[in-house]
Design a protein around this motif. Structure first.
Motif, mmCIF file in Angstrom:
data_model
loop_
_atom_site.group_PDB
_atom_site.id
_atom_site.type_symbol
_atom_site.label_atom_id
_atom_site.label_comp_id
_atom_site.label_asym_id
_atom_site.label_seq_id
_atom_site.Cartn_x
_atom_site.Cartn_y
_atom_site.Cartn_z
ATOM 1 N N ALA A 151 31.746 -18.292 56.121
ATOM 2 C CA ALA A 151 31.796 -19.363 55.432
ATOM 3 C C ALA A 151 32.474 -19.076 54.018
ATOM 4 C CB ALA A 151 30.442 -19.423 55.437
ATOM 5 N N HIS A 152 31.929 -18.176 53.395
ATOM 6 C CA HIS A 152 33.198 -17.067 51.972
ATOM 7 C C HIS A 152 34.010 -16.573 52.252
ATOM 8 C CE1 HIS A 152 30.905 -20.536 50.791
ATOM 9 N NE2 HIS A 152 30.091 -20.855 50.525
ATOM 10 N N PRO A 153 35.083 -16.273 53.115
ATOM 11 C CA PRO A 153 35.915 -14.984 53.135
ATOM 12 C C PRO A 153 36.567 -14.326 51.677
ATOM 13 C CG PRO A 153 36.852 -17.035 53.345
ATOM 14 C CD PRO A 153 35.178 -17.954 53.423
ATOM 15 N N ALA A 154 36.179 -13.107 51.330
ATOM 16 C CA ALA A 154 36.554 -12.645 50.848
ATOM 17 C C ALA A 154 38.480 -11.994 51.186
ATOM 18 C CB ALA A 154 36.095 -11.545 50.603
ATOM 19 N N VAL A 155 38.559 -12.386 50.147
ATOM 20 C CA VAL A 155 40.526 -12.915 50.506
ATOM 21 C C VAL A 155 41.201 -11.743 49.047
ATOM 22 C CG1 VAL A 155 42.719 -13.607 51.066
ATOM 23 C CG2 VAL A 155 40.524 -14.822 52.037
ATOM 24 N N ALA A 156 42.380 -10.942 49.736
ATOM 25 C CA ALA A 156 42.967 -9.945 48.078
ATOM 26 C C ALA A 156 44.680 -10.680 48.101
ATOM 27 C CB ALA A 156 42.753 -8.685 48.679
ATOM 28 N N ALA A 158 39.378 -1.617 44.086
ATOM 29 C CA ALA A 158 37.834 0.262 44.023
ATOM 30 C C ALA A 158 37.540 0.156 45.687
ATOM 31 C CB ALA A 158 37.198 -0.382 42.893
ATOM 32 N N GLU A 159 36.471 0.086 45.476
ATOM 33 C CA GLU A 159 35.287 0.317 46.983
ATOM 34 C C GLU A 159 35.772 -0.518 47.720
ATOM 35 O OE1 GLU A 159 35.191 3.281 48.100
ATOM 36 O OE2 GLU A 159 36.439 4.059 45.855
ATOM 37 N N ARG A 160 35.687 -2.077 47.360
ATOM 38 C CA ARG A 160 35.438 -3.814 47.709
ATOM 39 C C ARG A 160 36.192 -3.183 48.754
ATOM 40 N NH1 ARG A 160 37.028 -7.485 42.684
ATOM 41 N NH2 ARG A 160 36.475 -8.761 44.397
ATOM 42 N N ARG A 161 35.410 -4.711 50.229
ATOM 43 C CA ARG A 161 36.060 -4.825 50.659
ATOM 44 C C ARG A 161 36.503 -6.439 51.245
ATOM 45 N NH1 ARG A 161 34.045 -1.144 56.152
ATOM 46 N NH2 ARG A 161 34.049 0.484 55.007
ATOM 47 N N PHE A 162 37.038 -6.702 52.628
ATOM 48 C CA PHE A 162 37.611 -8.001 52.101
ATOM 49 C C PHE A 162 38.059 -8.233 53.881
ATOM 50 C CE2 PHE A 162 38.843 -6.667 48.241
ATOM 51 C CZ PHE A 162 38.999 -7.509 47.577
#
Length: 284
Positions: free
Chosen positions: A116-121, A179-183
């Motif tokens: 619903a709220h995807p993490a995008v980089a 850093a350690e974040r995932r997307f």
């Protein structure tokens, strides 16, 4: 008895440009900006004269354009995916072929079962072109954009404010900025020209670090693809732009056990321009 200086009109300026190898379109766009009038008005009234200050400024602009300075830098802006972006020599001029990444991203984010709220980089964001286009198309996405250049991030921040789009800006090289974040989805248009590429001299006015990673044009792509799995959720996507002759080696980078659904897409010219894949879910 003094003699008045001969008048210098729009038609004269365009003729000067053509003699110096600058296209009529570029000349008219520069003159329209310089004189603060629509291009159509200049075409209809090419007898409009430039005052001395305008004539001096025109000669400077013409010399720069004839010397290879991109039109976007002289105008201070470039359209990308329907958005007018500010650009400076601190960032690469956005190219139409890069819109392929945005189109692919929109498909991924619209898939059934997408978060619903995807993490995008967006890695190496430059002017923010990709990140801002994605945020516009998918307002529900949480978009982070990184760049090693503080000057580039300043341009991206200005564009985000101008367009009223909320993205997170991070300074750092590739994965180190995250850093350690995932997307759920990562996009990248990294430098991919070899340092000896014959096209580089013509691109000398754009930031070199955005064009070439050095002797091996695949170096940045390899770092991004091989470093991606720890930064993607299971089933998360990585999509990268590359040179039209690099599709095969880039697909090979994706052929490790970590990847599935690997494919390459072509740009409007029919050239292989982007490759993507999904992080394979853990085997049970």
């Amino acid at each position: 008895m003094s003699t008045a200086a001969p008048s210098f009109a729009v038609a004269d300026a365009v003729a000067d440009a053509r003699r110096q190898g600058v296209s009529r379109l570029d000349a008219e766009l520069l003159l329209a900006r310089l004189l603060g009038r629509p291009r159509s008005a200049l075409i209809a009234h090419d007898d409009q004269t430039l005052d001395d200050r305008q004539a001096d400024r025109w000669r400077d602009l013409l010399a720069q354009r004839a010397g290879g300075v991109p039109l976007a830098y002289l105008l201070g802006e470039k359209e990308f995916f329907g958005h007018l972006l500010a650009v400076t020599p601190a960032v690469l001029v956005p190219r139409p072929e890069t819109e392929l990444l945005v189109e692919w991203a929109a498909e991924i984010l619209a898939e059934a079962g997408a978060p619903a709220h995807p993490a995008v980089a967006d890695l190496g964001t430059g002017s923010g072109a990709i990140a801002l286009a994605v945020k516009h198309l998918a307002p529900h996405a949480r978009v982070a954009a990184s760049d090693i250049s503080a000057a580039a991030l300043a341009v991206a921040a200005a564009n985000a404010r101008r367009l009223g789009l909320d993205i997170e800006l991070l300074e750092g090289a590739w994965w180190r900025a995250l850093a350690e974040r995932r997307f759920d989805l990562v996009l990248a248009n990294p430098p991919y020209l070899d340092a000896a590429d014959p096209h580089l001299p013509a691109l000398r006015h754009e930031p070199r670090q955005a064009l070439t990673p050095g002797a091996d044009g695949l170096a940045a792509l390899a770092e991004i693809v091989r470093g991606a799995p720890p930064h993607l959720v299971a089933g998360g996507w990585l999509v990268v732009e590359h040179g039209c002759e690099q599709a095969s080696p880039v697909r090979s980078m994706f052929r490790a056990d970590d990847w599935t659904d690997v494919s390459t897409r072509t740009d409007l010219a029919g050239l292989p321009r982007a490759t993507g894949g999904r992080r394979r879910p853990p085997r049970r």
